[in-house]
Design a protein around this motif. Structure first.
Motif, PDB file in Angstrom:
ATOM      1  N   ARG A   1       2.231  -4.567   5.473  1.00  0.00           N
ATOM      2  CA  ARG A   1       1.432  -4.580   6.683  1.00  0.00           C
ATOM      3  C   ARG A   1       0.394  -5.707   6.676  1.00  0.00           C
ATOM      4  N   GLY A   2       0.440  -6.507   5.612  1.00  0.00           N
ATOM      5  CA  GLY A   2      -0.391  -7.719   5.594  1.00  0.00           C
ATOM      6  C   GLY A   2      -1.875  -7.487   5.388  1.00  0.00           C
ATOM      7  N   LEU A   3      -2.224  -6.376   4.744  1.00  0.00           N
ATOM      8  CA  LEU A   3      -3.650  -6.154   4.475  1.00  0.00           C
ATOM      9  C   LEU A   3      -4.086  -7.070   3.333  1.00  0.00           C
ATOM     10  N   PRO A   4      -5.165  -7.828   3.518  1.00  0.00           N
ATOM     11  CA  PRO A   4      -5.601  -8.755   2.468  1.00  0.00           C
ATOM     12  C   PRO A   4      -6.333  -8.025   1.345  1.00  0.00           C
ATOM     13  N   ALA A   5      -5.561  -7.295   0.528  1.00  0.00           N
ATOM     14  CA  ALA A   5      -6.158  -6.455  -0.506  1.00  0.00           C
ATOM     15  C   ALA A   5      -5.968  -7.068  -1.886  1.00  0.00           C
ATOM     16  N   ALA A   6      -6.965  -6.854  -2.745  1.00  0.00           N
ATOM     17  CA  ALA A   6      -6.870  -7.347  -4.113  1.00  0.00           C
ATOM     18  C   ALA A   6      -7.681  -6.472  -5.042  1.00  0.00           C
ATOM     19  N   LYS A   7      -7.244  -6.363  -6.279  1.00  0.00           N
ATOM     20  CA  LYS A   7      -8.039  -5.649  -7.276  1.00  0.00           C
ATOM     21  C   LYS A   7      -9.308  -6.438  -7.571  1.00  0.00           C
ATOM     22  N   ALA A   8     -10.348  -5.705  -7.928  1.00  0.00           N
ATOM     23  CA  ALA A   8     -11.594  -6.385  -8.262  1.00  0.00           C
ATOM     24  C   ALA A   8     -12.469  -5.455  -9.076  1.00  0.00           C
ATOM     25  N   SER A   9     -13.526  -6.008  -9.669  1.00  0.00           N
ATOM     26  CA  SER A   9     -14.539  -5.149 -10.286  1.00  0.00           C
ATOM     27  C   SER A   9     -15.722  -5.090  -9.336  1.00  0.00           C
ATOM     28  N   LEU A  10     -16.421  -3.980  -9.352  1.00  0.00           N
ATOM     29  CA  LEU A  10     -17.523  -3.799  -8.409  1.00  0.00           C
ATOM     30  C   LEU A  10     -18.573  -4.891  -8.562  1.00  0.00           C
ATOM     31  N   GLU A  11     -18.895  -5.168  -9.785  1.00  0.00           N
ATOM     32  CA  GLU A  11     -19.889  -6.181 -10.121  1.00  0.00           C
ATOM     33  C   GLU A  11     -19.573  -7.527  -9.473  1.00  0.00           C
ATOM     34  N   ASP A  12     -18.319  -7.899  -9.509  1.00  0.00           N
ATOM     35  CA  ASP A  12     -17.931  -9.215  -8.993  1.00  0.00           C
ATOM     36  C   ASP A  12     -18.030  -9.327  -7.477  1.00  0.00           C
ATOM     37  N   VAL A  13     -17.870  -8.220  -6.776  1.00  0.00           N
ATOM     38  CA  VAL A  13     -17.754  -8.319  -5.315  1.00  0.00           C
ATOM     39  C   VAL A  13     -18.895  -7.676  -4.541  1.00  0.00           C
ATOM     40  N   ILE A  14     -19.789  -7.004  -5.240  1.00  0.00           N
ATOM     41  CA  ILE A  14     -20.818  -6.219  -4.544  1.00  0.00           C
ATOM     42  C   ILE A  14     -21.580  -7.041  -3.500  1.00  0.00           C
ATOM     43  N   GLU A  15     -21.816  -8.313  -3.789  1.00  0.00           N
ATOM     44  CA  GLU A  15     -22.633  -9.121  -2.861  1.00  0.00           C
ATOM     45  C   GLU A  15     -21.906  -9.437  -1.555  1.00  0.00           C
ATOM     46  N   GLU A  16     -20.592  -9.362  -1.597  1.00  0.00           N
ATOM     47  CA  GLU A  16     -19.793  -9.681  -0.409  1.00  0.00           C
ATOM     48  C   GLU A  16     -19.606  -8.508   0.552  1.00  0.00           C
TER      49      GLU A  16
ATOM     50  N   GLY B   1     -17.102  -2.221  14.462  1.00  0.00           N
ATOM     51  CA  GLY B   1     -15.649  -2.271  14.325  1.00  0.00           C
ATOM     52  C   GLY B   1     -15.297  -2.563  12.879  1.00  0.00           C
ATOM     53  N   VAL B   2     -14.008  -2.737  12.609  1.00  0.00           N
ATOM     54  CA  VAL B   2     -13.539  -2.932  11.238  1.00  0.00           C
ATOM     55  C   VAL B   2     -13.106  -4.387  11.013  1.00  0.00           C
ATOM     56  N   ASP B   3     -12.650  -5.038  12.059  1.00  0.00           N
ATOM     57  CA  ASP B   3     -12.142  -6.403  11.926  1.00  0.00           C
ATOM     58  C   ASP B   3     -13.200  -7.336  11.345  1.00  0.00           C
ATOM     59  N   GLY B   4     -12.764  -8.160  10.416  1.00  0.00           N
ATOM     60  CA  GLY B   4     -13.664  -9.163   9.859  1.00  0.00           C
ATOM     61  C   GLY B   4     -14.561  -8.684   8.730  1.00  0.00           C
ATOM     62  N   LEU B   5     -14.510  -7.381   8.432  1.00  0.00           N
ATOM     63  CA  LEU B   5     -15.403  -6.860   7.388  1.00  0.00           C
ATOM     64  C   LEU B   5     -14.805  -7.025   5.993  1.00  0.00           C
TER      65      LEU B   5
ATOM     66  N   THR C   1      -2.009   4.105  16.848  1.00  0.00           N
ATOM     67  CA  THR C   1      -2.314   2.688  17.071  1.00  0.00           C
ATOM     68  C   THR C   1      -3.832   2.529  17.189  1.00  0.00           C
ATOM     69  N   ARG C   2      -4.256   1.289  17.166  1.00  0.00           N
ATOM     70  CA  ARG C   2      -5.675   1.012  17.393  1.00  0.00           C
ATOM     71  C   ARG C   2      -6.121   1.551  18.745  1.00  0.00           C
ATOM     72  N   ASP C   3      -5.275   1.432  19.733  1.00  0.00           N
ATOM     73  CA  ASP C   3      -5.624   1.929  21.065  1.00  0.00           C
ATOM     74  C   ASP C   3      -5.794   3.449  21.068  1.00  0.00           C
ATOM     75  N   ASP C   4      -4.874   4.124  20.383  1.00  0.00           N
ATOM     76  CA  ASP C   4      -5.006   5.579  20.235  1.00  0.00           C
ATOM     77  C   ASP C   4      -6.370   5.911  19.637  1.00  0.00           C
TER      78      ASP C   4
ATOM     79  N   LEU D   1      -4.353  -0.862   9.934  1.00  0.00           N
ATOM     80  CA  LEU D   1      -4.292  -0.912  11.405  1.00  0.00           C
ATOM     81  C   LEU D   1      -5.264  -1.955  11.962  1.00  0.00           C
ATOM     82  N   TYR D   2      -6.144  -2.467  11.103  1.00  0.00           N
ATOM     83  CA  TYR D   2      -7.198  -3.387  11.537  1.00  0.00           C
ATOM     84  C   TYR D   2      -7.056  -4.719  10.803  1.00  0.00           C
ATOM     85  N   LYS D   3      -8.001  -5.596  11.046  1.00  0.00           N
ATOM     86  CA  LYS D   3      -7.979  -6.913  10.409  1.00  0.00           C
ATOM     87  C   LYS D   3      -9.260  -7.159   9.614  1.00  0.00           C
ATOM     88  N   PRO D   4      -9.462  -6.384   8.554  1.00  0.00           N
ATOM     89  CA  PRO D   4     -10.632  -6.676   7.730  1.00  0.00           C
ATOM     90  C   PRO D   4     -10.451  -8.056   7.073  1.00  0.00           C
ATOM     91  N   ARG D   5     -11.574  -8.691   6.711  1.00  0.00           N
ATOM     92  CA  ARG D   5     -11.481 -10.015   6.063  1.00  0.00           C
ATOM     93  C   ARG D   5     -10.860  -9.859   4.678  1.00  0.00           C
TER      94      ARG D   5
END
Lengths: 308, 308, 308
Positions: free
Chosen positions: C207-222, C153-157, C16-19, C180-184
């Motif tokens: 587990r509800g991870l907000p994951a998506a495929k992308a190209s590096l070029e498109d997302v590098i600034e974020e 931390g990892v949340d929000g990243l 868990t996160r606590d662990d 286990l975390y809440k990244p953006r």
């Protein structure tokens, strides 16, 4: 006298006679402590990385013994494992990894300059456990230490260096080490194809070492020290040439007829057949004692470099 | 009772029952200390060299564990590294090197007599970790220790030794070890091609061990101990012969029908398929316990030999 | 919060996160103690078995360093030696042997589920040093720890994972760890043939991870974190396809134009050429620091699991 603590050990020429005398005195203390079973664990908690990209048994095991006698621990890999370590990774990254884990790195590598390169990357001290064809400073240290033990020092001695003086890093390191002292005479005894490389001869000349080529037969009676190294068959394009030559570079009881009583024979070991086993029981045979000196010298070195 | 301190350990026949009893009592103490988490670091500062010229996992790792549990350190090489160690160097020089570094040497080598040879050269104690086809004394020690644990001793027991009694050094060492005791009966159970060598049978006879050939089926009901070893396919020139024979030397639940409740099965391990895994959960299965005894026995041995 | 003492470490999802927070705080303490040279030998007398059936340098050496810094000893074998270990013996028997010798077992194995299997057999804790294509929990722990160090931390990243997301166990473990975390946002950046396997994507979605495929070029600034892994040529049936694709997955100074100042780049290492060495001197380069974190994280882990 430079500070020993934190120092890299790349070439024997980085050291002065005073530096070496400090080392030898520390080695004397270590030797006494070993004999009396009262070695202190002054390096407890320290980790020494042994990164051997080339095979080595004596150098590796004597460093490992030295570290462990002083309470330090070792990590690392041997040449067999290094194959997978090296798999695609550059040396710089491997060194950075070890530098992140350990308090000192002992490196053996077949490339000339690998230890210097590693020392530039690592924050912790790097000790050259032999690289390229030229540098093997800790071997030279124990060679000098053994001569000092037998003869009280190096100055004024007549010293022969026999065997492969071209590709053997132990022999080259030893010759370079002699330039720090004032031997009376240094005889370079090798087949023409295995004479020291030009840059080594230039160093020798520049530093004023009284060195000259010779045949063993001609000089054996003068010698105080005979440093023997292995001649590898593979160095000879023509196997017959090797067979013709090898006899002249083999040390046997009859070779030693006429030698001074106090002559000591050294060899970095392992030997194959360049020293006849019948020589082992003569008082000239100092090579096993020399090998055993690898432990106190490396204990002293680790202790000084890690600032114990 | 001979002095243990400084003693070489070459053959199980170098030891008396009294020697072994001293060892077993020390092993009892070690086992208790291990269980209670209060092992004392009586070998701190000592170095044990592990010179394994042949592959071995259990023997090597249990010696390493034993040394380290007692605070000693190990140096050495495994068979893979030994290839480069051995490259041209004679065994005597390698032993001299290790003798110069370490306080004791554990040697495994495929040549008969290698450990005895090493012991003649080394000043420090040499422990045979298995050499040739005959000697593996520390394996025999832990075998006997395990029988003592299960049955209180060896005298009066009926013992079967099954498998390759010709080339397997564990089986041979075990049979020789039994000659130090008074078992009621020893059954030698092997294919004709893998019967004990003549010199072993002569030793057995000379020492009055009541040994006889037998088939497993005929004697299973009598046995208190069944010592199983591996039969290697490579020993049979004719693969069909191997296939025909192997079934008779495989231990399965049905083999064990009719066995005494108190029968214990030993095996030096590793096993391949000579003991069916379904046997593991029976009370006969003592081979894992036997393997674990490797650590306290070797702790006791190192402690006695190094005079802690 | 589960008990750490005696716990097996098989998958990052067992925690868990606590662990993990408990672990990270302990790692903070270890890091401080390392820096100040006052690490306590809380594991003295303990033995950690390192059973590496597959090559590994960083994982193996950092576990070894971690154990030894805390006064524990290690035994074991590397992949080269494992060849002879494995010779015919089943994994269960090998694990039983190590379990009989050591206080904890670190296992690396190419088979999926090997660590779990070992944990079912062993009485002592088993730590997965990487098995199959999916699990490498201690790598994930040090990855998270490094992000926590950089970003609190990892949340929000916003996190990009680049490279081989199909066969690389470090990348997969990292993606699972993020659940286990809440990244953006989590961007999965890989060639089509190296996208995460379906079961991993299902876990991620469930587990509800907000994951998506992308190209590096498109997302590098974020991106706040870019996790890079190696793309192996061998994964591509067609070498030309590999050559066409690789450029898009190589991180160079020009790739990073437009990146946030606070972007950190991670890599489990070793790298081949997927990160241009010119990136090393930018403030984005956190991979060496990440590698060094392997020691305090594994010190913390061993200390918690062995109940020091």
């Amino acid at each position: 006298m430079a500070e020993w603590r934190g120092r890299d050990v790349i070439s024997i020429l980085d050291f002065t006679r005073d530096d070496l005398e400090t080392l030898f005195e520390e080695a004397d203390r270590m030797k006494r402590a070993l004999r009396e079973g009262r070695v202190r664990r002054v390096l407890e908690g320290k980790i020494v990385a042994l990164a051997f990209f080339e095979p080595s048994t004596r150098t590796r095991l004597s460093f490992e013994t030295a570290a462990k006698r002083l309470g330090a621990e070792t990590i690392g890999f041997t040449s067999e494992e290094a194959i997978s370590v090296a798999k695609g990774e550059n040396l710089a990254d491997t060194i950075r990894m070890l530098d992140g884990y350990a308090d000192a790195i002992v490196l053996r590598h077949r490339f000339e300059g690998a230890a210097l390169f590693a020392a530039e990357i690592a924050e912790h001290p790097v000790i050259n456990g032999g690289d390229g064809r030229q540098h093997h400073p800790t071997q030279a240290m124990l060679d000098l230490y053994t001569i000092r033990e037998a003869h009280g020092g190096v100055d004024g001695l007549t010293i022969g260096v026999l065997g492969d003086l071209r590709y053997g890093r132990a022999a080259t390191s030893f010759i370079l080490a002699l330039t720090l002292y004032k031997p009376r005479r240094v005889y370079l005894i090798s087949p023409p194809a295995l004479e020291p490389r030009r840059e080594v001869l230039m160093d020798v000349e520049e530093r004023g070492l009284p060195a000259a080529k010779a045949s063993l037969e001609d000089v054996i009676e003068e010698l105080d020290v005979l440093y023997v190294t292995r001649i590898q068959k593979e160095r000879f394009p023509d196997p017959e040439e090797y067979e013709r030559v090898r006899g002249a570079y083999r040390v046997t009881p009859s070779t030693l007829r006429g030698a001074k009583r106090s002559l000591i024979i050294l060899h970095p070991l392992p030997r194959v057949d360049e020293i006849d086993p019948r020589v082992d029981s003569t008082p000239h045979a100092w090579y096993f004692r020399q090998a055993r000196n690898g432990v106190p010298i490396r204990m002293a070195l680790l202790s000084l470099v890690l600032g114990a």
